[in-house]
Design an enzyme around this catalytic site. Structure first.
Site, PDB file in Angstrom:
ATOM      1  N   ARG A   1      53.448  43.498  37.365  1.00 17.95           N
ATOM      2  CA  ARG A   1      52.244  43.568  36.529  1.00 17.95           C
ATOM      3  C   ARG A   1      52.170  44.904  35.809  1.00 17.95           C
ATOM      4  NH1 ARG A   1      46.913  42.665  39.255  1.00 17.95           N
ATOM      5  NH2 ARG A   1      46.211  42.460  37.097  1.00 17.95           N
TER       6      ARG A   1
ATOM      7  N   CYS B   1      43.953  50.493  39.005  1.00 15.44           N
ATOM      8  CA  CYS B   1      44.676  49.268  39.356  1.00 15.44           C
ATOM      9  C   CYS B   1      44.295  48.219  38.325  1.00 15.44           C
ATOM     10  CB  CYS B   1      44.331  48.830  40.790  1.00 15.44           C
ATOM     11  SG  CYS B   1      42.555  48.638  41.092  1.00 15.44           S
TER      12      CYS B   1
END
Length: 288
Positions: free
Chosen positions: A188, A245
């Site tokens: 990701r 994040c």
């Protein structure tokens, strides 16, 4: 120095078992599934540690996704302080309460509650090391009985945490005074296999430290010494570091790991990638 509540980062299942019945201890079940928001509540209803309250990530540990001006703040913005205090009091938390947070995901959601309590100056909070699996490995049963705690009286005090916003991160692209650490999985981070946010990639200049790298194979945290060695390859001064994040949740796991490592003072970017990528004017990078 001996203190009434010495647990400020992690607590073992054995130590929780020895103290769980004390009246000024509150246990909070933080289980969740980003792809199935109702899964945590269902898991709690099926069985939880005795007397544990349930924390819903979206409802209890996050605030509204839209700012007053309509701007998107990310998938899990920080809750308003008054709302957080009200939630904690409903769970029976007071200023002298030892809080223990747990989940079944290596602490990825429990660490969010740990950070939130520290953000209002409450440091008697720890994450159950190894989570629910460690508790069950002690041979302890689960219960379906929900507690009815007496209201607590916790009050907000000086924050033990720092946070930054998207504007700070944007300025930092030029000043480079802060090192940004992204807690998402490496794919990701590279902009691959993105299934949660509408845009893949990462903030320019960010480094990747997958939060799961903080754990041993058994799901417990690595030692403070090992964590110190590993994080020191990424950051030289914790107060010049920002953890982010996808939505400000697993970044707290890295912040907990830093605290265990004795590396204090890093900041949280609560909006994280979900907020950053929502504005097409903000630059993004794909790859490593």
């Amino acid at each position: 120095m001996t203190q009434a509540h010495p647990y400020k980062t992690l607590i073992s299942a054995a130590n929780l078992l020895a103290n769980a019945q004390k009246p000024n201890w509150v246990i909070v079940d933080c289980r969740h599934d980003l792809m199935d928001p109702g899964a945590g509540q269902a898991a709690y209803a099926a069985g939880h540690i005795a007397a544990a309250r349930f924390a819903n990530l979206d409802r209890d540990l996050s605030g509204p996704k839209q700012a007053a001006d309509g701007a998107f703040k990310g998938r899990h913005p920080l809750p308003d302080t008054d709302a957080l205090i009200a939630t904690l009091r409903r769970w029976g938390v007071s200023d002298d309460t030892q809080v223990v947070a747990y989940d079944a995901h290596g602490g990825m959601y429990a660490a969010r509650l740990w950070w939130l309590l520290r953000s209002i100056g409450h440091d008697s909070v720890a994450v159950l090391d190894g989570g629910l699996a460690a508790w069950q490995a002690e041979g302890q049963p689960l219960t379906t009985r929900e507690p009815t705690p007496a209201p607590g009286s916790i009050c907000a005090k000086a924050a033990l945490t720092r946070s930054v916003d998207a504007h700070d991160i944007l300025i930092n692209l030029t000043s480079q005074r802060q090192i940004v650490i992204d807690a998402r999985a490496p794919d990701r981070f590279r902009g691959e296999n993105e299934t949660i946010d509408p845009v893949g990639g990462h903030i320019p200049g960010a480094k990747n430290r997958f939060f799961k790298d903080n754990l041993q194979a058994d799901g417990r945290f690595k030692s403070g010494h090992q964590l110190h060695e590993e994080f020191s390859t990424l950051i030289s001064e914790p107060r010049a570091a920002v953890m982010q994040c996808g939505s400000g949740v697993t970044a707290c796991h890295n912040l907990l790991a830093l605290e265990i490592a004795g590396l204090h003072g890093a900041a949280l970017y609560p909006g994280s990638w979900s907020e950053w990528c929502a504005d097409a004017a903000r630059p993004i990078v794909k790859g490593v």
